[in-house]
Scaffold this motif. Structure first.
Motif, PDB file in Angstrom:
ATOM      1  N   ALA A 107       0.834  -1.204   0.000  1.00  0.00           N
ATOM      2  CA  ALA A 107       0.000   0.000   0.000  1.00  0.00           C
ATOM      3  C   ALA A 107       0.869   1.255   0.000  1.00  0.00           C
ATOM      4  O   ALA A 107       0.576   2.231  -0.694  1.00  0.00           O
ATOM      5  N   VAL A 108       1.947   1.231   0.774  1.00  0.00           N
ATOM      6  CA  VAL A 108       2.862   2.382   0.825  1.00  0.00           C
ATOM      7  C   VAL A 108       3.445   2.632  -0.566  1.00  0.00           C
ATOM      8  O   VAL A 108       3.483   3.773  -1.048  1.00  0.00           O
ATOM      9  N   ALA A 109       3.865   1.565  -1.240  1.00  0.00           N
ATOM     10  CA  ALA A 109       4.442   1.722  -2.578  1.00  0.00           C
ATOM     11  C   ALA A 109       3.405   2.261  -3.555  1.00  0.00           C
ATOM     12  O   ALA A 109       3.720   3.071  -4.423  1.00  0.00           O
ATOM     13  N   ARG A 110       2.148   1.832  -3.407  1.00  0.00           N
ATOM     14  CA  ARG A 110       1.077   2.340  -4.286  1.00  0.00           C
ATOM     15  C   ARG A 110       0.887   3.839  -4.095  1.00  0.00           C
ATOM     16  O   ARG A 110       0.752   4.585  -5.068  1.00  0.00           O
ATOM     17  N   ALA A 111       0.886   4.272  -2.833  1.00  0.00           N
ATOM     18  CA  ALA A 111       0.690   5.698  -2.552  1.00  0.00           C
ATOM     19  C   ALA A 111       1.878   6.517  -3.060  1.00  0.00           C
ATOM     20  O   ALA A 111       1.703   7.588  -3.643  1.00  0.00           O
ATOM     21  N   LEU A 112       3.087   5.989  -2.856  1.00  0.00           N
ATOM     22  CA  LEU A 112       4.272   6.704  -3.348  1.00  0.00           C
ATOM     23  C   LEU A 112       4.257   6.790  -4.874  1.00  0.00           C
ATOM     24  O   LEU A 112       4.602   7.827  -5.454  1.00  0.00           O
ATOM     25  N   ALA A 113       3.854   5.701  -5.506  1.00  0.00           N
ATOM     26  CA  ALA A 113       3.803   5.693  -6.975  1.00  0.00           C
ATOM     27  C   ALA A 113       2.847   6.781  -7.465  1.00  0.00           C
ATOM     28  O   ALA A 113       3.152   7.508  -8.421  1.00  0.00           O
ATOM     29  N   ALA A 114       1.714   6.909  -6.792  1.00  0.00           N
ATOM     30  CA  ALA A 114       0.742   7.938  -7.185  1.00  0.00           C
ATOM     31  C   ALA A 114       1.327   9.335  -6.967  1.00  0.00           C
ATOM     32  O   ALA A 114       1.063  10.256  -7.751  1.00  0.00           O
ATOM     33  N   ALA A 115       2.131   9.476  -5.920  1.00  0.00           N
ATOM     34  CA  ALA A 115       2.682  10.798  -5.600  1.00  0.00           C
ATOM     35  C   ALA A 115       3.771  11.236  -6.580  1.00  0.00           C
ATOM     36  O   ALA A 115       3.982  12.426  -6.790  1.00  0.00           O
ATOM     37  N   VAL A 116       4.479  10.284  -7.180  1.00  0.00           N
ATOM     38  CA  VAL A 116       5.623  10.662  -8.028  1.00  0.00           C
ATOM     39  C   VAL A 116       5.397  10.465  -9.529  1.00  0.00           C
ATOM     40  O   VAL A 116       6.174  10.965 -10.337  1.00  0.00           O
ATOM     41  N   LYS A 117       4.334   9.764  -9.899  1.00  0.00           N
ATOM     42  CA  LYS A 117       4.222   9.326 -11.301  1.00  0.00           C
ATOM     43  C   LYS A 117       4.191  10.483 -12.314  1.00  0.00           C
ATOM     44  O   LYS A 117       4.638  10.333 -13.432  1.00  0.00           O
ATOM     45  N   ASP A 118       3.683  11.621 -11.904  1.00  0.00           N
ATOM     46  CA  ASP A 118       3.580  12.739 -12.858  1.00  0.00           C
ATOM     47  C   ASP A 118       4.714  13.750 -12.723  1.00  0.00           C
ATOM     48  O   ASP A 118       4.640  14.850 -13.263  1.00  0.00           O
ATOM     49  N   LEU A 119       5.744  13.397 -11.991  1.00  0.00           N
ATOM     50  CA  LEU A 119       6.814  14.374 -11.721  1.00  0.00           C
ATOM     51  C   LEU A 119       7.899  14.408 -12.799  1.00  0.00           C
ATOM     52  O   LEU A 119       8.858  15.165 -12.691  1.00  0.00           O
ATOM     53  N   GLU A 120       7.796  13.589 -13.821  1.00  0.00           N
ATOM     54  CA  GLU A 120       8.785  13.569 -14.913  1.00  0.00           C
ATOM     55  C   GLU A 120      10.216  13.433 -14.410  1.00  0.00           C
ATOM     56  O   GLU A 120      11.112  14.151 -14.824  1.00  0.00           O
ATOM     57  N   PHE A 121      10.395  12.495 -13.522  1.00  0.00           N
ATOM     58  CA  PHE A 121      11.713  12.268 -12.904  1.00  0.00           C
ATOM     59  C   PHE A 121      12.620  11.452 -13.819  1.00  0.00           C
ATOM     60  O   PHE A 121      12.147  10.732 -14.700  1.00  0.00           O
ATOM     61  N   ASP A 122      13.934  11.574 -13.564  1.00  0.00           N
ATOM     62  CA  ASP A 122      14.908  10.718 -14.248  1.00  0.00           C
ATOM     63  C   ASP A 122      15.290   9.519 -13.391  1.00  0.00           C
ATOM     64  O   ASP A 122      15.555   8.439 -13.889  1.00  0.00           O
ATOM     65  N   LEU A 123      15.364   9.777 -12.079  1.00  0.00           N
ATOM     66  CA  LEU A 123      15.901   8.750 -11.189  1.00  0.00           C
ATOM     67  C   LEU A 123      15.192   8.830  -9.839  1.00  0.00           C
ATOM     68  O   LEU A 123      14.911   9.928  -9.344  1.00  0.00           O
ATOM     69  N   ILE A 124      14.924   7.655  -9.251  1.00  0.00           N
ATOM     70  CA  ILE A 124      14.407   7.611  -7.879  1.00  0.00           C
ATOM     71  C   ILE A 124      15.417   6.873  -7.021  1.00  0.00           C
ATOM     72  O   ILE A 124      15.917   5.806  -7.400  1.00  0.00           O
ATOM     73  N   LEU A 125      15.743   7.446  -5.863  1.00  0.00           N
ATOM     74  CA  LEU A 125      16.616   6.779  -4.898  1.00  0.00           C
ATOM     75  C   LEU A 125      15.809   6.459  -3.644  1.00  0.00           C
ATOM     76  O   LEU A 125      14.997   7.267  -3.202  1.00  0.00           O
ATOM     77  N   ALA A 126      16.052   5.284  -3.092  1.00  0.00           N
ATOM     78  CA  ALA A 126      15.410   4.907  -1.826  1.00  0.00           C
ATOM     79  C   ALA A 126      16.393   4.051  -1.062  1.00  0.00           C
ATOM     80  O   ALA A 126      17.329   3.502  -1.644  1.00  0.00           O
ATOM     81  N   GLY A 127      16.195   3.921   0.239  1.00  0.00           N
ATOM     82  CA  GLY A 127      17.033   3.016   1.029  1.00  0.00           C
ATOM     83  C   GLY A 127      16.705   1.577   0.659  1.00  0.00           C
ATOM     84  O   GLY A 127      15.595   1.277   0.224  1.00  0.00           O
ATOM     85  N   GLN A 128      17.682   0.667   0.826  1.00  0.00           N
ATOM     86  CA  GLN A 128      17.421  -0.729   0.441  1.00  0.00           C
ATOM     87  C   GLN A 128      16.412  -1.386   1.390  1.00  0.00           C
ATOM     88  O   GLN A 128      15.756  -2.352   1.037  1.00  0.00           O
TER      89      GLN A 128
END
Lengths: 329, 264
Positions: free
Chosen positions: B97-118
């Motif tokens: 669920a957390v990943a779904r919410a994050l995906a919705a928050a970033v999907k329209d940001l036209e990013f090149d790269l996403i970094l997250a902790g392992q």
């Protein structure tokens, strides 16, 4: 109707990796508890014959996805193939090893299947027909018992290496080996392995090591670890380190054991010159036998150790290496 | 280069973890909340890439209002703006669920790269990064200790140490990378940085803002259900190996490990 237990075996360079025996053995126990069949799945290149041997640990059926493109693991190549196998077979339980490969694979696969995932579990059971699992959280400062919502099928989990009992191989058992279709085109952009650099030949990842000799601040410097390397070589183990030893630059980050390093579970963990900070203890507390060698009798590590030696490690470890060679001879 | 760094807030690793009276969560009192150490490596790497290629670093957090503090830390380190996905209905959500919410928050940001902790050093699942990559349909380079972007900023190479080998992974951007210890040494926020951070934009988004249905989040919607939390099994302190000299102790220990513990 979801039915049966499926486990994902692993190979390295065409050889079946030992975590495969662990998950197949556990899969057998769960399948018996459910009164259902066990299927073991192997992906690789030219692994079909080797995979057949997993029947001896309890597999009723073996599915092999054999393709040159599956020789080395990448989640991008493995996820679509396994997702197809899962959809075609609809298992009730899907179990993987929590190896470096299994942790990565299970993470992306669970999202593709849209199911809950329990990472790095140390025990499993079937209760009222459902899978339950126990997993350390906060690197072992607490344990969580988990299960799955009714709509989360297959019930998916990974098992911590070295923890589950391996069945006595039964040479009389055999299983059908079935080919799985390999279609890697899922329309997604892919990461690829551009190069493989071998750091140290034959070195086992700490998370899967059977024996670990670790050093902390008491090692006094990088050269102090030489005596631990010698002990590790004598017992066939790997060398680990505490956060303070890594922080001081004495050892590589990949050697760190603890909450911000690797969580390990060897049969034997020898802690040398490690006082036992909570974040270190958290990372090694599921080791089967813990030995502490430290000159401070009040070091917290002794509270967790099965065997403690209160003395200067530089005076104890070299003769210990010699004595170990004698008793193992 | 437009880079997103995901930030989770977790109890400091020195925290003693206690099970709360409800038996399914941890006691919140006395916890010092910090940015997840692995996410800090991600933020630092994002800043280094921005310094080299120019562009923008957006930090994205999810959780209760207290997470603002960790986002401000990232802004003080040098990130340009922050987004906090916060909603009472998120409380107790699982990794999916957390990943779904994050995906919705970033999907329209036209990013090149996403970094997250392992992984987060709380739940130790290591699922959110890979799941986020899956929901966005982009490659995931997992548990990496070195990251290089190509000169044209269109692809990345990353080192993944595994079982005594290092895999050099390569992917076209956009892609997602999860950071492992060893990637870098995160900077401390400077005093001017802290002052500047107070004026940087920090936007809050609810599930409704993201077009998500609140009933699919929170404890009730978990696919992975927590039955109970317990303290770890107690390990009994064992025996102290006695001897007149270090050599005698060494000999006695070797014998115990061989004859009694049977581990060598």
């Amino acid at each position: 109707m979801a039915q049966g237990v499926m486990v994902i075996a692993e190979q390295r360079g065409g050889e079946i990796h030992k975590i495969s025996n662990e998950v197949t053995s556990e899969g057998r126990r769960l399948a018996d508890a459910l009164g259902q069949d066990l299927t073991t799945v192997v992906l690789g290149s030219g692994v079909k014959d080797k995979a057949a041997a997993l029947a001896r640990y309890g597999a009723d059926k073996i599915i092999a996805a054999d393709d040159p493109q599956l020789e080395n693991y990448t989640s991008d190549a493995y996820v679509p193939v396994i997702a197809e196998i899962v959809k075609a077979n609809e298992p009730a339980v899907l179990l993987l090893g929590a190896s470096s490969m299994g942790k990565d694979l299970s993470a992306r696969l669970s999202a593709r299947l849209g199911v809950g995932m329990a990472q790095d579990c140390v025990s499993f059971a079937v209760e009222d027909g459902k899978l339950t699992a126990v997993r350390p959280i906060y690197a072992g400062k607490a344990y969580a018992k988990v299960t799955f919502s009714d709509d989360s099928l297959p019930q998916m989990a990974t098992a911590r290496p070295n923890v589950l009992a391996v069945n006595e191989p039964d040479a009389g058992r055999s299983a059908d080996v079935v080919d799985a279709p390999v279609n890697l085109d899922d329309g997604q952009s892919k990461a690829k392995v551009a190069e493989v650099v071998v750091d140290e030949s034959g070195k086992v990842d700490l998370t899967e090591a059977d024996k670990i000799v670790s050093g902390g601040r008491g090692m006094k410097g990088p050269e102090g670890f030489q005596v631990l390397e010698e002990l590790a070589a004598a017992i066939g183990g790997s060398v680990g380190a505490s956060r303070s030893a890594v922080g001081a630059g004495w050892r590589s980050h990949t050697d760190q054991v603890g909450q911000t390093g690797k969580v390990v579970s060897p049969n034997l963990y020898v802690a040398c010159g490690i006082s036992g900070a909570i974040q270190h203890l958290a990372g090694m507390s599921t080791s089967k036998v813990i030995v502490a060698i430290n000159k401070d009798p009040d070091a917290p590590i002794f509270q967790k150790a099965d065997y403690g030696v209160v003395d200067d490690l530089f005076k104890v470890v070299p003769p210990l290496t010699e004595e170990v060679k004698k008793v193992m001879a | 280069m437009k880079i997103i760094a995901c930030v989770k807030q977790v109890p400091d690793t020195e925290t003693q973890i206690k099970v709360a009276p409800d038996g399914t969560s941890i006691a919140q009192d006395g916890i010092k909340w910090v940015m997840n150490p692995y996410d800090e490596f991600g933020v630092e790497e994002a800043l280094r890439l921005k310094e080299k290629f120019g562009g923008e670093v957006i930090v994205v957090g999810l959780g209760p209002k207290r997470v603002t503090e960790s986002l401000r830390t990232a802004l003080a380190m040098g990130a340009d703006k922050a987004i906090l996905v916060t909603d009472d209905a998120l409380e107790g959500s699982d990794a999916l669920a957390v990943a779904r919410a994050l995906a919705a928050a970033v999907k329209d940001l036209e990013f090149d790269l996403i970094l997250a902790g392992q992984r987060g050093v709380d739940d130790d699942q290591g699922l959110v990064g890979a799941s986020l990559a899956e929901f966005l349909g982009i490659p995931h380079l997992p548990v990496i200790t070195k990251l290089e972007a190509s000169e044209d900023g269109k692809s990345v190479k990353a080192n993944r140490p595994v079982e005594g080998k290092t895999l050099v992974l390569e992917a076209a951007l956009p892609a997602l990378v999860t950071a492992q210890k060893g990637l870098n040494e995160p900077r401390y926020a400077s005093l001017p940085g802290i002052m500047k951070a107070k004026k940087k934009p920090l936007e809050e988004k609810s599930l409704a803002d993201l077009g998500l249905d609140a009933s699919e989040f929170g404890t009730g919607a978990r696919k992975l259900k927590v039955i109970e939390l317990t303290p770890p099994p107690e390990r009994q302190a064992g025996k102290i190996v006695e001897g007149e000299s270090p050599e005698e102790k060494a000999a006695a220990l070797a014998k115990l490990l061989h004859d009694e513990a049977k581990v060598i």
